[in-house]
Design an enzyme around this catalytic site. Sequence first.
Site, short mmCIF file in Angstrom:
data_model
loop_
_atom_site.label_atom_id
_atom_site.label_comp_id
_atom_site.label_asym_id
_atom_site.label_seq_id
_atom_site.Cartn_x
_atom_site.Cartn_y
_atom_site.Cartn_z
N GLU A 220 118.52 -152.12 10.94
CA GLU A 220 117.70 -153.15 10.36
C GLU A 220 118.30 -154.29 9.79
O GLU A 220 117.74 -155.16 9.04
CB GLU A 220 116.54 -152.31 9.45
CG GLU A 220 115.91 -151.36 9.99
CD GLU A 220 114.90 -150.72 8.92
OE1 GLU A 220 113.88 -151.38 8.84
OE2 GLU A 220 115.07 -149.55 8.61
N ARG A 222 122.44 -156.49 10.29
CA ARG A 222 123.20 -157.36 11.04
C ARG A 222 124.53 -156.71 11.36
O ARG A 222 125.29 -156.44 10.40
CB ARG A 222 123.42 -158.87 10.47
CG ARG A 222 124.21 -159.85 11.67
CD ARG A 222 124.38 -161.14 11.03
NE ARG A 222 125.11 -161.20 9.91
CZ ARG A 222 124.71 -161.59 8.64
NH1 ARG A 222 123.64 -161.90 8.48
NH2 ARG A 222 125.57 -161.95 7.63
N SER A 279 121.59 -150.08 -2.17
CA SER A 279 120.78 -151.46 -1.62
C SER A 279 121.16 -152.70 -2.83
O SER A 279 121.27 -152.38 -3.76
CB SER A 279 119.26 -151.24 -1.83
OG SER A 279 118.72 -150.30 -1.06
N ARG A 316 127.98 -148.06 -6.04
CA ARG A 316 126.98 -148.41 -6.99
C ARG A 316 127.44 -149.41 -7.85
O ARG A 316 128.72 -149.53 -7.98
CB ARG A 316 126.26 -147.34 -7.39
CG ARG A 316 127.09 -146.79 -8.57
CD ARG A 316 126.35 -145.39 -9.01
NE ARG A 316 127.22 -144.94 -10.19
CZ ARG A 316 126.75 -143.89 -10.85
NH1 ARG A 316 126.12 -143.00 -10.42
NH2 ARG A 316 127.70 -143.53 -12.20
#
Length: 343
Positions: A220, A222, A279, A316
């Site tokens: 989802e 590149r 993320s 993280r």
Amino acid sequence: MAYFALGLATATKNRDGKIIEAFFPTPILAPSDALVAALAPIAGYQEGNQALDITAAQSAQLAAVFAAHQQAASAAFADKAANAKQPLVLVILASDDKPQSVAEGYLKLQLISHRLVKPHGTVLDGIFGLLHNIAWTNEGPIDLPELAERQIEARLAGRVLTVDCVDKFPKMVDYVVPAGIRIADTSRVRLGAHVGEGTTVMHEGFINFNAGTTGVSMVEGRISAGVVVGNGSDIGGGASIMGTLSGGGKVVVSIGENSLLGANAGLGFPLGDRCTVESGLYVTAGTKVRTLDKDGNQVDIVKARDLAGVSDLLFRRNSLTGQIECLANKSAVELNSELHKNN
């Protein structure tokens, strides 16, 4: 001697008679000496790497040779090509050297997309400068200097010439659709991409040439040129992986197996197996990372490149200090099997 590859193609030529693209439906990796020896007198092949123009009559002869050497798919194509209206070209590559012609370049790109070789499995040096910038239209590929005139001709004939994109690399699916894949937006996977069986490329996913996945993956984000993603790894929405073309970089960035690059995250160094980048976190090769032990105590501060290829890591950002931390990854990544049922 051991030959690298060969293939018969239908080609498109510009008004100067130069090949601007070539379609190889049945490329052959490591053809036998006997096959090349049988093809040579028909095509006029002598030695080395050559792209040879083929007539319809020669194509019929090639079909018989392919059939006699157990190359049924190539024989069937050559038999049909005997009635072709498009130019035909036979490319024989004795060795895996940098491509010297457009036809050679297209054969190498299709070797990758047919999964006959992996990314970095063939020499593509100089291919970007070799290929023509082409308008990919509803009437086929058109050399860019000829586009304006073709548009006028189409309008005067009552047709509309639709230009889908202007690029040196076409979309992969116009040349081959490998088994067991899904691509939501086909324009986002270039020819020369290696899409592993079980891979799903969603609408915002992208795979460049000489890059791709080796097995089951959800893409989802590149995947830039030169990047290889291992089986079972997930590239989250909007995520970015730095390619070897960016900034003249030489390091090949890769992701191991069963790893996760979170949504809107970024990666600029090789990631090992069973790793997670949270993320929104972009980790370049020079990023300073605090390594922590199992109790959360600092062990060292290193550059991310020093952790290249190390497995079972979680990256993280500490939401209180802003520092980037690395610790043992306790949760393995498992792709949702339901998402891959129809591949």
